[in-house]
Every structure is written in C-alpha cells, then in structure tokens.
Scaffold this motif. Structure first.
Motif, PDB file in Angstrom:
ATOM      1  N   TYR A 141       0.357  13.483  10.186  1.00  0.00           N
ATOM      2  CA  TYR A 141      -0.624  12.449   9.877  1.00  0.00           C
ATOM      3  C   TYR A 141      -0.896  12.491   8.375  1.00  0.00           C
ATOM      4  N   PRO A 142      -0.677  11.343   7.694  1.00  0.00           N
ATOM      5  CA  PRO A 142      -0.943  11.318   6.256  1.00  0.00           C
ATOM      6  C   PRO A 142      -2.442  11.139   5.990  1.00  0.00           C
ATOM      7  N   LEU A 143      -2.963  11.906   5.088  1.00  0.00           N
ATOM      8  CA  LEU A 143      -4.391  11.813   4.753  1.00  0.00           C
ATOM      9  C   LEU A 143      -4.513  11.695   3.242  1.00  0.00           C
ATOM     10  N   SER A 144      -4.862  10.507   2.806  1.00  0.00           N
ATOM     11  CA  SER A 144      -4.911  10.250   1.367  1.00  0.00           C
ATOM     12  C   SER A 144      -6.340  10.289   0.863  1.00  0.00           C
ATOM     13  N   GLY A 145      -6.581  11.055  -0.156  1.00  0.00           N
ATOM     14  CA  GLY A 145      -7.892  11.056  -0.791  1.00  0.00           C
ATOM     15  C   GLY A 145      -8.831  12.107  -0.230  1.00  0.00           C
ATOM     16  N   ALA A 146      -9.994  12.171  -0.858  1.00  0.00           N
ATOM     17  CA  ALA A 146     -11.024  13.136  -0.451  1.00  0.00           C
ATOM     18  C   ALA A 146     -11.831  12.531   0.683  1.00  0.00           C
ATOM     19  N   GLN A 147     -11.294  12.598   1.871  1.00  0.00           N
ATOM     20  CA  GLN A 147     -11.968  12.007   3.024  1.00  0.00           C
ATOM     21  C   GLN A 147     -13.128  12.908   3.459  1.00  0.00           C
ATOM     22  N   PRO A 148     -14.141  12.332   4.082  1.00  0.00           N
ATOM     23  CA  PRO A 148     -15.296  13.131   4.489  1.00  0.00           C
ATOM     24  C   PRO A 148     -14.922  14.139   5.574  1.00  0.00           C
ATOM     25  N   TYR A 149     -15.725  15.164   5.682  1.00  0.00           N
ATOM     26  CA  TYR A 149     -15.454  16.240   6.636  1.00  0.00           C
ATOM     27  C   TYR A 149     -15.309  15.703   8.058  1.00  0.00           C
ATOM     28  N   GLN A 150     -16.145  14.759   8.441  1.00  0.00           N
ATOM     29  CA  GLN A 150     -16.094  14.228   9.812  1.00  0.00           C
ATOM     30  C   GLN A 150     -14.731  13.606  10.128  1.00  0.00           C
ATOM     31  N   SER A 151     -14.153  12.918   9.149  1.00  0.00           N
ATOM     32  CA  SER A 151     -12.834  12.299   9.359  1.00  0.00           C
ATOM     33  C   SER A 151     -11.772  13.376   9.538  1.00  0.00           C
ATOM     34  N   VAL A 152     -11.830  14.404   8.694  1.00  0.00           N
ATOM     35  CA  VAL A 152     -10.835  15.475   8.777  1.00  0.00           C
ATOM     36  C   VAL A 152     -10.994  16.209  10.115  1.00  0.00           C
ATOM     37  N   PHE A 193     -12.889  -2.685   4.763  1.00  0.00           N
ATOM     38  CA  PHE A 193     -11.540  -2.889   4.242  1.00  0.00           C
ATOM     39  C   PHE A 193     -11.302  -2.005   3.030  1.00  0.00           C
ATOM     40  N   ALA A 194     -12.307  -1.921   2.165  1.00  0.00           N
ATOM     41  CA  ALA A 194     -12.178  -1.110   0.950  1.00  0.00           C
ATOM     42  C   ALA A 194     -12.038   0.369   1.283  1.00  0.00           C
ATOM     43  N   THR A 195     -12.764   0.840   2.288  1.00  0.00           N
ATOM     44  CA  THR A 195     -12.682   2.271   2.613  1.00  0.00           C
ATOM     45  C   THR A 195     -11.447   2.591   3.453  1.00  0.00           C
ATOM     46  N   TRP A 196     -10.948   1.636   4.194  1.00  0.00           N
ATOM     47  CA  TRP A 196      -9.770   1.879   5.009  1.00  0.00           C
ATOM     48  C   TRP A 196      -8.474   1.711   4.236  1.00  0.00           C
ATOM     49  N   LEU A 197      -8.501   0.926   3.184  1.00  0.00           N
ATOM     50  CA  LEU A 197      -7.271   0.568   2.463  1.00  0.00           C
ATOM     51  C   LEU A 197      -6.443   1.775   2.021  1.00  0.00           C
ATOM     52  N   PRO A 198      -7.066   2.872   1.487  1.00  0.00           N
ATOM     53  CA  PRO A 198      -6.224   4.008   1.057  1.00  0.00           C
ATOM     54  C   PRO A 198      -5.536   4.740   2.202  1.00  0.00           C
ATOM     55  N   ASN A 237       0.840  -1.181   0.000  1.00  0.00           N
ATOM     56  CA  ASN A 237       0.000   0.000   0.000  1.00  0.00           C
ATOM     57  C   ASN A 237       0.880   1.237   0.000  1.00  0.00           C
ATOM     58  N   PRO A 238       0.613   2.147  -0.916  1.00  0.00           N
ATOM     59  CA  PRO A 238       1.470   3.333  -1.005  1.00  0.00           C
ATOM     60  C   PRO A 238       1.570   4.111   0.287  1.00  0.00           C
ATOM     61  N   ASN A 239       0.576   3.992   1.150  1.00  0.00           N
ATOM     62  CA  ASN A 239       0.605   4.725   2.397  1.00  0.00           C
ATOM     63  C   ASN A 239       1.045   3.867   3.563  1.00  0.00           C
ATOM     64  N   SER A 240       1.588   2.682   3.308  1.00  0.00           N
ATOM     65  CA  SER A 240       2.186   1.880   4.372  1.00  0.00           C
ATOM     66  C   SER A 240       3.687   1.868   4.134  1.00  0.00           C
ATOM     67  N   ASP A 241       4.284   0.699   4.083  1.00  0.00           N
ATOM     68  CA  ASP A 241       5.742   0.694   4.002  1.00  0.00           C
ATOM     69  C   ASP A 241       6.310   0.877   2.605  1.00  0.00           C
ATOM     70  N   ALA A 242       7.646   0.711   2.531  1.00  0.00           N
ATOM     71  CA  ALA A 242       8.400   1.156   1.359  1.00  0.00           C
ATOM     72  C   ALA A 242       7.902   0.584   0.052  1.00  0.00           C
ATOM     73  N   SER A 243       7.890   1.426  -0.959  1.00  0.00           N
ATOM     74  CA  SER A 243       7.735   0.968  -2.341  1.00  0.00           C
ATOM     75  C   SER A 243       8.411   2.002  -3.219  1.00  0.00           C
TER      76      SER A 243
END
Lengths: 255, 182
Positions: A233-244, B29-34, A43-49
């Motif tokens: 804290y890395p935040l990838s993608g258009a997360q919903p307002y509540q998460s932000v 899992f699908a929503t958490w993966l990114p 996963n690009p947001n986990s370990d090395a790639s």
C-alpha cells in the motif's frame, strides 16, 4: 386622392445582444475539467508518468501498483525498528531536512509504541534526500549511515531520532551539529568525522534514492506498507496517525 | 453590498447546504489527491467493510494538520469555502436569471479561481501535487523548486480570483433586473 399617410418605418428586428463572454463558461468548464482530470491521471501516485532520474526508462511505463513491486527486498542491511519478521512492514523513504518527514517521525514512533512490542509492525528506514529542495539532506543521510557503522542498529536509530528532533528542517541544520549528535548518542566523534569525510555511504544513499523513485516516490515522506502476503500500500506524505493505524489494521487482516 | 448579497443567499438553507456540500467536496479532494492510489487500493481490497472504507477516507482529512504547512492549509480551506460560496451564489443567480443577465465573466472567474487553487494544492516539501505530476510528465520537475513558494503562489491567485468572482456574482444579484440599453 389625398396623400396616403406615410407608412411608419418599422425598424428592422434587432438581434438580442449576445451575452458577453459567451464562450467563457464552456471554455472555463472544459479547462477546469481538463485540469482536474489531469490532476487525477498525472497524479504521481496514480498511473504512469515520467520520473526524472529513474535509471530504467521502462520504469516510467509501469502503472503505480506495478512500480510498488520495484521495492528493494528488506534485508539485514536495512535499518529496521521492531521485529524484522513482523507481518506488517512500513518502509519509509525519508529526507532528514523535509519538514513533513520531521512531522511523520513522531507518528511512526507512535506506531512502534503501539505495535512494536507485540511484534506486529516493523519500521524500515531508507534514504530519499530531495537534492533540489534540501542540499544538506544527502550528507545527513550519510551521517546516519556512519552512526550505524559505529553504533549498530541502535546507534542508527538514536542518531536519526536526535537529528529529527533538533533539525529546524528546510536545510536549517548547521552541518557542525552532525558530530555533536554523534557525541550526544555516545559515538566516537573522530571515527564518525572520518567516515563522513570519506563519503563511504554515498553509494548506499544513492541506491535508496533510485529505489524510491523506481517505486513511484516523488516526494517525502514516501512510505510503502507491506502486508503479510506481500500486498503493498503506497502512503504518500505525513498522514495522520489514525490513517496509518487503519492501514496497519487493514494489512494485518490479510492472510 | 456584495456582503449583503452573500448573506441574503446563504440565509436560505438550501443554498447554505449547497455551499457547505461543495466546500466539503473541494476540501476532501485536496486531502485525498496526494493518495489516490492508496485510496483506490483500500477501496478495492476485498473483505474491507464499507464502514471501514468510509472511516479510512474520513481519517485522511486529518492530513490537513500533518501534511500541509499552516499557509497551504489555510489556502486550501479558504479556496474550499470561497468556491462553495461562489457556487451557491451562482446557482441562485442562474435560477433567477433572465436572458439578458450576463453570467460569463463571473462563472469564468469562479472556475479560474478553483483551477488556480488546484494548482496550489500540495505541501511545501512535495510541491503542488498537480504541477508535480504534470510538469514531471513534461520533464520539467525542477521548475517547482525555482518558484519562491514552491507552487503555493497559485493558491493566492486562486483566492484572489474567487473573491473577484464572488464580488461580481454578488453584484449581479443586487443589480435591478432591467433590460439594459447599450
């Protein structure tokens, strides 16, 4: 002696037929498990790639949290909305033709509506045009920089807001609209066109792109929420307002 | 006939709960993966209460509306639902099975469907989350940009395989339990 009756022939014991595709289940489980593990590990947001385009090959060897430390310092050269000394800063790397950046833009505006006036959160905008997907985005990034040159920080944000508002995304914006947006926000169109044609800010945009990659970004919007003590804290993608919002509240609790 | 088998199984509350639980897991899992690194960071931050951690995890489920196209969101939900149904049918079948019941192909079909669906998870802007990581590691990150639907094709393949697997499993359920002469 009468003939003994013939011994009945007992057929040899047949092996029970093996279920078809005997290896299918274990093979499918192994492949599925490997794929899921691969999704997590690679996963690009986990370990090395490996990151294509990263200038420093050593960047690829860092884990994700170490990559965040490659975040370029926030300076007066950045486009900052809100209090530059806010305890929480959200650095967003964005592509003006990305539909998810377009969706995330109002989310960030909502963040600033709630936290901007109190000075708790600052929004730092940087460029991350994805050339492979959106060929027009890089020039649009330069256009926003020209808007900043002509109209200052306010001019930049007005231009960006309008661009995000009208672009259909996915390279749908007609380049002829770029000077129209400049006119809409009250900038000198002739100077704007000259700036854009000169490619004055191409290098600055590229520097942002390289920094986005160095911090682990591989898609947009790619945001890094920086807490008061420097925790990122890395935040990838258009997360919903509540998460932000929850992430901001978590960062604000840090000493 | 397959539909009748699906209804028959899901009418049992235990299997309905199993299907729901599996579907929910796949969906989350699908929503958490990114954002696995972010989740790891939040869960590992000292001083954050368990309630806050749970609330944060739950809030990320909302990304189905913000971080997915309509198409990819529909595919994700469909794959989650279909896989949950398939698992419920499969467990029902396994619990009833006799040695001669052939399970390999329907099990493989279901898992292949999920695997293909996993490839399809992601957004149109960033492409398949799984493929982006794997292909990038192999130095071929541009491959996604060449695909007509940027990796979302795998979601369709996943749905198709799951429908086939469900149909096969449902047929096994409705087949009379006999020792077949081949």
């Amino acid at each position: 002696m009468p003939d003994e009756p013939a011994t009945p022939q007992i057929p040899p014991i047949q092996q029970a037929p093996k279920p078809e595709n005997a290896l299918a289940i274990p093979l499918a489980i192994i492949i599925a498990g490997a794929l899921i593990a691969g999704a997590v590990i690679y996963n690009p947001n986990s370990d090395a790639s490996q990151r294509k385009g990263a200038d420093n090959p050593n960047v690829a060897a860092e884990d994700s949290s170490a990559k965040l430390e490659n975040l370029a310092p926030i300076t007066s050269a950045d486009h900052i909305r809100g209090n530059p000394d806010a305890p929480v800063k959200i650095v967003e790397y964005s592509d003006t033709e990305c539909p998810f950046c377009k969706r995330f833009h109002p989310t960030m505006q909502q963040v600033m509506d709630e936290y901007g006036d109190s000075g708790k959160v600052a929004w730092v905008y940087r460029h991350f045009p994805l050339d492979q997907l959106h060929k027009k985005a890089r020039k649009e990034a330069e256009a926003t920089e020209c808007a900043a040159e002509l109209g200052g920080n306010d001019g930049f944000w007005k231009y960006l807001d309008r661009l995000m508002e009208i672009t259909p995304a996915n390279d749908g914006l007609d380049p002829a609209e770029l000077p129209n947006i400049a006119a809409y926000v009250g900038l000198d169109v002739q100077q704007f066109n000259t700036c854009l044609a000169n490619g004055t800010y191409a290098q600055k945009v590229e520097a942002h792109v390289q920094n986005a990659i160095a911090t682990g970004g591989n898609g947009t919007p790619w945001s890094i929420v920086v807490g008061p003590n420097g925790t990122k804290y890395p935040l990838s993608g258009a997360q919903p307002y509540q998460s932000v919002k929850q992430l901001i509240e978590l960062a604000l609790t840090e000493k | 006939m397959s539909g009748a088998a699906v209804v028959r199984v899901l009418r049992n509350p235990r299997y309905a709960i199993l299907a729901f639980a599996v579907s929910l897991f796949v969906f989350l899992f699908a929503t958490w993966l990114p954002n696995l690194a972010l989740i790891q960071s939040v869960l590992g931050t000292p001083g954050v209460t368990p309630v806050s951690k749970l609330a944060f995890l739950a809030s990320l489920a909302g990304s189905i509306a913000t971080n997915f196209t309509l198409f990819s969101a529909a595919v994700t939900v469909a794959i989650a639902l279909l896989f949950g149904i398939h698992i419920a049918l499969f467990v029902y079948l396994v619990r009833r099975r006799v040695q001669s019941v052939r399970l390999g192909s329907s099990a493989a079909g279901g898992l292949m469907g999920l695997m293909s669906g996993i490839f399809g998870i992601g957004c149109a802007a960033c492409g398949s989350v799984v493929l982006t990581g794997m292909l990038t590691a192999a130095g071929a990150s541009g491959a996604l940009a060449l695909m007509p639907f940027k990796g979302e094709e795998f979601g369709i393949i996943g749905i198709t395989l799951l429908l086939v697997a469900i149909s096969m499993t449902a047929k096994r359920i409705t087949d009379p339990q006999t020792c077949r002469i081949d």
